[in-house]
Design a protein around this motif. Structure first.
Motif, PDB file in Angstrom:
ATOM      1  N   ALA A 179       2.209   6.616  -6.716  1.00  0.00           N
ATOM      2  CA  ALA A 179       1.339   7.865  -7.338  1.00  0.00           C
ATOM      3  C   ALA A 179       1.614   8.913  -6.858  1.00  0.00           C
ATOM      4  CB  ALA A 179      -0.161   7.359  -6.641  1.00  0.00           C
ATOM      5  N   PHE A 180       2.267   9.371  -5.833  1.00  0.00           N
ATOM      6  CA  PHE A 180       2.510  10.905  -5.373  1.00  0.00           C
ATOM      7  C   PHE A 180       3.757  11.038  -6.375  1.00  0.00           C
ATOM      8  CE2 PHE A 180       0.379  10.071  -1.374  1.00  0.00           C
ATOM      9  CZ  PHE A 180      -0.769  11.203  -1.640  1.00  0.00           C
ATOM     10  N   THR A 182       0.776  -1.107   0.054  1.00  0.00           N
ATOM     11  CA  THR A 182       0.060  -0.035   0.086  1.00  0.00           C
ATOM     12  C   THR A 182       0.936   1.272   0.108  1.00  0.00           C
ATOM     13  OG1 THR A 182      -1.671  -1.063   1.277  1.00  0.00           O
ATOM     14  CG2 THR A 182      -1.719   1.245   1.244  1.00  0.00           C
ATOM     15  N   ALA A 224      -1.529  -0.701  -4.488  1.00  0.00           N
ATOM     16  CA  ALA A 224      -1.762  -0.078  -3.158  1.00  0.00           C
ATOM     17  C   ALA A 224      -2.976  -0.990  -2.560  1.00  0.00           C
ATOM     18  CB  ALA A 224      -2.082   1.373  -2.865  1.00  0.00           C
ATOM     19  N   ASP A 279      -0.529   2.498  -9.974  1.00  0.00           N
ATOM     20  CA  ASP A 279      -0.082   2.687  -8.539  1.00  0.00           C
ATOM     21  C   ASP A 279      -1.114   2.530  -7.515  1.00  0.00           C
ATOM     22  OD1 ASP A 279       2.537   3.407  -9.744  1.00  0.00           O
ATOM     23  OD2 ASP A 279       1.625   5.718  -9.712  1.00  0.00           O
ATOM     24  N   ILE A 280      -2.389   2.942  -7.626  1.00  0.00           N
ATOM     25  CA  ILE A 280      -3.169   2.667  -6.675  1.00  0.00           C
ATOM     26  C   ILE A 280      -3.815   1.240  -6.639  1.00  0.00           C
ATOM     27  CG2 ILE A 280      -5.770   3.485  -6.105  1.00  0.00           C
ATOM     28  CD1 ILE A 280      -5.123   6.199  -7.246  1.00  0.00           C
ATOM     29  N   MET A 283       1.156   3.883  -3.209  1.00  0.00           N
ATOM     30  CA  MET A 283       0.899   5.465  -2.936  1.00  0.00           C
ATOM     31  C   MET A 283       2.004   6.417  -3.319  1.00  0.00           C
ATOM     32  SD  MET A 283      -2.083   5.168  -2.594  1.00  0.00           S
ATOM     33  CE  MET A 283      -2.353   7.055  -2.231  1.00  0.00           C
TER      34      MET A 283
END
Length: 218
Positions: free
Chosen positions: A145-146, A138, A167, A163-164, A142
Motif C-alpha cells: 500500500a505504501f 499484514t 493485510a 493491498d489492505i 501495508m
C-alpha cells in the motif's frame, strides 16, 4: 512501463498467494495433529471406569491364583494402554515386582504419553506460527500500500484496497487458525489428563493382584 507493472503485479500476487498457501498448510497440519491425538487417546483408554474395572476383575482372577499364562491370554493383542502394560509386566515377571513396576511406568510414559506430547508440541508450533504468518501478510500488504502511494501520481483506491485486503485477510486467517486450535489443545489436554488418571488407577489395581500372584508358591 505496463510490462514492468504487470511483472510487479505477478510477483505481488505470487507472494500473497504463497502466504495464503502457508496458512492453509499449517491449518491442515494442526487439524491433522489434533485428530491424531484425539483418536489415539480414545484408542488407548477404556470408555469408562466401569468398563476398565470389569476388565481388570477378569484379569485379576487368574493373577490372584498365580496363573500368569491365562492372564496373558486375556490381554494379548489388545491395543489399549492397560492391556499393553499388563502384557509387558507378565512377559517380564521374572524380573521381580519392583523392577517390573518401574519398567511398566517407564514404558507407559515413553510409548504412550511421550507420543501424545510430541503431537501436542506440533499443535503448539502451529498455534504460534499461524499468527506470525498472518503478521507477515499484514506487513507485506501495508508495504504494498505504501509503495503504491509513493510511486503513483494519482492513487486508484482499488489498488490500495487490494493491498489492505491482503493485510487484513492474512491477519484474520492467522487468528482464525490459532484460536480454535488453542481451544482444541485445551480439550485434548483434559482428555490426556483423564486418561492418565484412569490408567494410573487401573495399574494400581493390576499391580496389587500381580504382587499377590508372584507371592504364591509355584
Amino acid at each position: 512501463m505496463s510490462a514492468m507493472l504487470l511483472a510487479k503485479t505477478d510477483v505481488y500476487s505470487l507472494i500473497a498467494n504463497s502466504i495464503y498457501f502457508a496458512l492453509a498448510a499449517v491449518a491442515l497440519w494442526g487439524i491433522y495433529c489434533v485428530v491424531i491425538v484425539w483418536t489415539r487417546v480414545a484408542a488407548k483408554r477404556f470408555k469408562s471406569e466401569d468398563d476398565q474395572n470389569d476388565y481388570l476383575d477378569e484379569v485379576a482372577e487368574p493373577l490372584e491364583e498365580g496363573d500368569f499364562d491365562a492372564a496373558l491370554e486375556l490381554v494379548e493383542g489388545d491395543p489399549r494402554a492397560i492391556p499393553q502394560m499388563v502384557e509387558l509386566a507378565l512377559e517380564n515377571r521374572d524380573l521381580g515386582y519392583q523392577k517390573v513396576k518401574a519398567l511398566v511406568v517407564e514404558r507407559f510414559q515413553r510409548d504412550v504419553i511421550a507420543d501424545l506430547e510430541h503431537r501436542l508440541s506440533w499443535i503448539s508450533t502451529v498455534i504460534k506460527s499461524a499468527p506470525m504468518i498472518g503478521l507477515f501478510g499484514t506487513v507485506f500488504g501495508m508495504m504494498g500500500a505504501f509503495k503504491t502511494l509513493a510511486t503513483a501520481e494519482s492513487v486508484d483506491p482499488t489498488m490500495l484496497a487490494a493491498d489492505i485486503n491482503v493485510a487484513l485477510r492474512t491477519t484474520a486467517c492467522g487468528l482464525a487458525i490459532a484460536v480454535p486450535l488453542i481451544i482444541a489443545t485445551a480439550s485434548v489436554n483434559i482428555r490426556i489428563s483423564k486418561m492418565e488418571d484412569l490408567v494410573g488407577a487401573g495399574l494400581n489395581r493390576f499391580f496389587e493382584a500381580f504382587r499377590n500372584g508372584l507371592s504364591r508358591p509355584r
